[in-house]
Design a protein around this motif. Structure first.
Motif, PDB file in Angstrom:
ATOM      1  N   VAL A  90      44.557  38.134  17.905  1.00  0.00           N
ATOM      2  CA  VAL A  90      44.772  38.666  19.258  1.00  0.00           C
ATOM      3  C   VAL A  90      45.722  39.863  19.208  1.00  0.00           C
ATOM      4  O   VAL A  90      45.516  40.882  19.881  1.00  0.00           O
ATOM      5  N   THR A  91      46.753  39.740  18.364  1.00  0.00           N
ATOM      6  CA  THR A  91      47.703  40.856  18.206  1.00  0.00           C
ATOM      7  C   THR A  91      46.997  42.105  17.701  1.00  0.00           C
ATOM      8  O   THR A  91      47.238  43.219  18.174  1.00  0.00           O
ATOM      9  N   ASN A  92      46.106  41.928  16.722  1.00  0.00           N
ATOM     10  CA  ASN A  92      45.367  43.073  16.166  1.00  0.00           C
ATOM     11  C   ASN A  92      44.487  43.726  17.221  1.00  0.00           C
ATOM     12  O   ASN A  92      44.379  44.966  17.276  1.00  0.00           O
ATOM     13  N   ILE A  93      43.847  42.909  18.053  1.00  0.00           N
ATOM     14  CA  ILE A  93      42.972  43.453  19.099  1.00  0.00           C
ATOM     15  C   ILE A  93      43.779  44.269  20.106  1.00  0.00           C
ATOM     16  O   ILE A  93      43.437  45.406  20.440  1.00  0.00           O
ATOM     17  N   THR A  94      44.891  43.680  20.584  1.00  0.00           N
ATOM     18  CA  THR A  94      45.696  44.387  21.598  1.00  0.00           C
ATOM     19  C   THR A  94      46.358  45.635  21.021  1.00  0.00           C
ATOM     20  O   THR A  94      46.547  46.620  21.718  1.00  0.00           O
ATOM     21  N   SER A  95      46.671  45.576  19.726  1.00  0.00           N
ATOM     22  CA  SER A  95      47.287  46.740  19.079  1.00  0.00           C
ATOM     23  C   SER A  95      46.326  47.924  19.063  1.00  0.00           C
ATOM     24  O   SER A  95      46.710  49.069  19.340  1.00  0.00           O
ATOM     25  N   ILE A  96      45.044  47.656  18.758  1.00  0.00           N
ATOM     26  CA  ILE A  96      44.043  48.731  18.721  1.00  0.00           C
ATOM     27  C   ILE A  96      43.878  49.350  20.103  1.00  0.00           C
ATOM     28  O   ILE A  96      43.825  50.572  20.271  1.00  0.00           O
ATOM     29  N   ILE A  97      43.820  48.489  21.135  1.00  0.00           N
ATOM     30  CA  ILE A  97      43.622  48.997  22.502  1.00  0.00           C
ATOM     31  C   ILE A  97      44.806  49.868  22.930  1.00  0.00           C
ATOM     32  O   ILE A  97      44.638  50.919  23.550  1.00  0.00           O
ATOM     33  N   SER A  98      46.013  49.411  22.580  1.00  0.00           N
ATOM     34  CA  SER A  98      47.211  50.151  23.020  1.00  0.00           C
ATOM     35  C   SER A  98      47.296  51.536  22.378  1.00  0.00           C
ATOM     36  O   SER A  98      47.906  52.454  22.934  1.00  0.00           O
ATOM     37  N   LYS A  99      46.677  51.686  21.186  1.00  0.00           N
ATOM     38  CA  LYS A  99      46.728  52.988  20.489  1.00  0.00           C
ATOM     39  C   LYS A  99      45.680  53.971  20.982  1.00  0.00           C
ATOM     40  O   LYS A  99      45.717  55.146  20.628  1.00  0.00           O
ATOM     41  N   GLU A 100      44.708  53.478  21.758  1.00  0.00           N
ATOM     42  CA  GLU A 100      43.642  54.353  22.242  1.00  0.00           C
ATOM     43  C   GLU A 100      44.129  55.161  23.448  1.00  0.00           C
ATOM     44  O   GLU A 100      44.655  54.592  24.404  1.00  0.00           O
ATOM     45  N   THR A 101      43.931  56.453  23.389  1.00  0.00           N
ATOM     46  CA  THR A 101      44.321  57.303  24.520  1.00  0.00           C
ATOM     47  C   THR A 101      43.269  57.177  25.622  1.00  0.00           C
ATOM     48  O   THR A 101      42.071  57.109  25.361  1.00  0.00           O
ATOM     49  N   GLY A 102      43.732  57.159  26.844  1.00  0.00           N
ATOM     50  CA  GLY A 102      42.816  57.088  27.975  1.00  0.00           C
ATOM     51  C   GLY A 102      42.257  55.692  28.234  1.00  0.00           C
ATOM     52  O   GLY A 102      41.332  55.535  29.031  1.00  0.00           O
ATOM     53  N   ILE A 103      42.788  54.684  27.537  1.00  0.00           N
ATOM     54  CA  ILE A 103      42.317  53.308  27.748  1.00  0.00           C
ATOM     55  C   ILE A 103      43.522  52.420  28.026  1.00  0.00           C
ATOM     56  O   ILE A 103      44.515  52.463  27.300  1.00  0.00           O
ATOM     57  N   THR A 104      43.409  51.594  29.068  1.00  0.00           N
ATOM     58  CA  THR A 104      44.506  50.705  29.446  1.00  0.00           C
ATOM     59  C   THR A 104      43.994  49.261  29.482  1.00  0.00           C
ATOM     60  O   THR A 104      42.930  48.997  30.043  1.00  0.00           O
TER      61      THR A 104
END
Length: 738
Positions: free
Chosen positions: A678-692
């Motif tokens: 779950v940490t890995n998934i949320t980490s990827i999302i947080s690094k994406e620009t324009g995605i919240t």
């Protein structure tokens, strides 16, 4: 009574012999006035033509008298059962009431009549025994076991009388019920003679050619079979006489139905069935010497002929639950043929043939005072079947189930179905003991709940106050009683837990002064992946979901729905325009709705069923209010909309760059329940620009997890890039857009 109209010539000839037979069989139990009152009731009823012949044309008075003879002579019941049999048609026709019968003959007779009438009502509702009717039927049996015994006798009588019946369909139906229901019941109750007759007659009416083929073969081989039996018996008889035993020996040919079952099971012709008969050694022994002399006879037989140790059946030491006692051994006879030898006493033989009647006789009981003990054991046997009785097959299997006998540490003996486990035994003793069971000591050795018990095991149940029933216990137990009790306990636990969880959640809402909207909560439950509301509350009860986290998600969903309503669904027409396009060849094509930030003129909403975002292939659908809903071309509802409302479809495409606007998108992620996933998934999302990341819900089960992620994204390009990256996370197996 106009006997000329009510009785045929043949029936009139049958009346007096039947009447005398009944008096002979039951005269000592009848009360003064019984015969006079019975005759008066029957005469009055026949005079009104209330008594009707059945589907086979059988006269009800004659048929009931014949059944009463079977009930008295072959089962052993007397006054109450006979009078109930003769009078139940009178009550059913409305000529008198159950209260009248109670007043004139007593509650015993009235009670049996009530049971018989209930059974007849069930049959009148449906020509076949369906599962619902069968359940009600068994409930009526449980009230008074004599009802089921009378029904068996009645079916035996009907099967004897309908050999020349013209209604072939009704005869076939009666024959199938005889084999499917009544024969197994007779077997369970120890009425082996009636059971065999029901099976043979059923085969005769349903498989006419097979029945007579086997019967003819038996007749043709009778002389050779008799010679073989005589040769086998002669030396045995001599040795038994030398030992000073009083006895007689007879050869018993297997029933035609049993031979047919052997032929089917072994897939062989008649000639391939080797054990067509059994030799029965019946000793005339005093009660105190029965076992001693049976084993003495067993020793003599096995000294002369080689026994098969795997085929020894000792129902002498521990009789069957229906009272059957006997020693069965298979030995190698002359000409290398296996022969079954049954060793029993006169008392045991009569119990085997006549069941209940013999029990009473040998216990020295007169009349019907000894019914209670025996009928209680019958009731328990029937009640051990599953309470909901989904299918008759299940009950039929229960009836034929072999038994194992196990002991408690104190030496008490309990009977269970073959294959029963430690958990079955615990529930058999008491429901509370079963619910707290954690294992057992079998013959001094610690074993698990699923340990299968064998005859002779000594079992000590171990319990814990912290133990509660589990769902997988249903896969461990084999008896219907235990399965029913476990289901009941699980249902009660789940009901208590979900009620408590719901109260806890609503109390938390109240404490935080938040208005509880049932509709929003239902949508949240669905978004979190729960198909059933009770599963959601069960997860709260189990601690898998935190109440405060749920409330936060609830508030977030409520806010997002309000925002979407204000910002997306109800935008002004300033953002839309309808742009006609003229093709180069000058021909006119359909208008295309171009979706752009700077277009004006049309109200629209983004459809909730597919949540389109910038970059998706879309089309417009004119709603009844005049506005337009925008759907993805791969929307689940697209095919139906095009098929049913093609005239309301308008083409649409995105224009401009779609910058500055974000859309809520739900992704479903499935994978292995690894640490840190779950940490890995949320980490990827947080690094994406324009995605919240707006919300995340995870559900773990048996090493797998499934989660729903709600992200705010501007266009399909960014969304596809995110999905590709999520699929590279170790342990993630599937990522899909909802």
């Amino acid at each position: 009574m106009d006997t000329n109209r009510f009785f045929s010539k043949e029936e009139k000839q049958m009346l007096i012999p039947l009447y005398r037979k009944l008096l002979q069989l039951s005269g000592d139990t009848l009360l003064p006035g019984d015969c006079r009152k019975l005759k008066a009731h029957l005469v009055a009823c026949a005079a009104t033509e209330a008594l009707q012949r059945d589907v086979f044309g059988l006269n009800p008075v004659i048929k009931n008298m014949q059944t009463a003879v079977i009930v008295a002579e072959e089962i052993g019941m007397r006054r109450a059962s006979i009078l109930a049999l003769m009078l139940h048609e009178v009550v059913r026709s409305g000529q008198c009431t159950a209260e009248d019968i109670h007043r004139e003959y007593g509650e015993d007779v009235a009670g049996i009549i009530r049971g018989l009438i209930r059974v007849n009502e069930l049959y009148s509702k449906s020509p076949t025994i369906e599962s619902e009717n069968f359940r009600n039927l068994l409930l009526s049996f449980a009230e008074d076991m004599r009802v089921i015994l009378i029904m068996i006798a009645d079916r035996v009588n009907i099967m004897r009388q309908i050999k020349d019946a013209e209604n072939d369909e009704a005869r076939r139906r009666a024959a199938n019920e005889a084999a499917y229901l009544y024969a197994p019941l007779a077997h369970k109750l120890g009425l082996y003679k009636l059971k065999s007759e029901l099976e043979d007659l059923s085969l005769k009416y349903t498989e006419h050619d097979v029945y007579y083929h086997i019967k003819d073969k038996l007749n043709a081989t009778k002389a050779a079979r008799d010679r073989y039996i005589a040769a086998f018996i002669a030396p045995v008889q001599k040795k038994l006489e030398e030992a000073g035993l009083k006895f007689h020996i007879k050869g018993r040919t297997k029933s035609i139905h049993s031979i047919y079952q052997k032929m089917k099971k072994q897939k062989c012709p008649f000639e391939g069935v080797y054990d067509l008969f059994a030799i029965r050694v019946i000793l005339d022994s005093p009660l105190e010497k029965e076992k001693l002399e049976c084993w003495q006879a067993y020793s003599i037989v096995t000294d002369m002929y080689q026994p098969n140790p795997k085929r020894l059946r000792d129902w002498l030491s521990v009789p069957k639950s229906n009272g059957y006692e006997s020693l069965h051994i298979t030995v190698m006879g002359p000409e290398g043929k296996w022969v079954e030898v049954q060793i029993r006493t006169e008392r045991m033989d009569e119990i085997a043939e006549r069941g209940l009647a013999a029990h009473w006789r040998y216990k020295g009981i007169k009349g019907e005072s000894g019914l209670d003990e025996w009928l209680t054991s019958v009731r328990e046997a029937l009640e051990s079947s599953d309470s909901d009785l989904e299918a008759m097959d299940r009950f039929k299997l229960d009836l034929y189930e072999d038994e194992v006998f196990v002991f408690t540490p104190k030496g008490d003996l309990f009977k269970l179905g073959k294959g029963a486990t430690v958990l079955d035994f615990a529930f058999h003793i008491h429901t509370k003991l079963g619910c707290k069971c954690i294992g057992a000591k079998v013959n001094g050795r610690n074993v698990q709940l699923k340990q299968v018990l064998q005859s002779g095991d000594q079992v000590e149940i171990m319990t814990s106050n912290t133990q509660t029933p589990k769902q997988d216990w249903l896969n461990i137990v084999t008896t219907s009683k235990a399965r029913t009790k476990i289901r009941q306990a699980l249902k009660e636990m789940a009901s208590r837990q979900t009620a408590f969880a719901r109260e806890t959640l609503e109390r938390k809402f109240k404490n935080r002064k938040i208005e509880y909207d049932e509709a929003v909560m239902m949508r949240l439950i669905k978004r979190m992946g729960y198909k059933v509301v009770t599963e959601f509350y069960q997860a709260i009860a189990d601690g898998a979901l935190d109440v405060n986290d749920i409330i936060d998600r609830y508030l977030e969903l409520q806010k997002r729905e309000n925002d979407i309503r204000e910002e997306v669904q109800y935008r002004s027409a300033e953002e839309y325009n309808l742009q006609p396009q003229t093709p180069e060849d000058g021909s006119v094509k359909e208008d295309v709705l171009v979706i752009d930030q700077n277009l004006k003129g049309i109200d629209f909403k983004l459809a909730k069923c597919c949540n389109p975002i910038y970059g998706d292939d879309v089309f417009g659908f004119v709603s009844v209010t005049g506005g337009i809903k925008i759907h993805r071309c791969d929307c689940p509802n697209a095919a139906e909309l095009h098929a049913r409302f093609g005239y309301r479809i308008v083409k649409a495409r995105w224009a401009g760059k779609g910058e500055g606007t974000q859309y809520p998108i739900t992704l479903r992620v499935v994978g292995h329940d690894d640490i840190g996933i779950v940490t890995n998934i949320t980490s990827i999302i947080s690094k994406e620009t324009g995605i919240t990341l707006r919300s995340i819900g995870i559900n773990s089960n048996d090493g797998l997890f499934s989660g729903t992620l709600t992200v705010m994204v501007g266009d399909t390009g960014r969304l596809e890039a995110l999905i590709k990256k999520l699929r590279t996370v170790k342990g993630v197996k599937q990522v899909e857009r909802n």
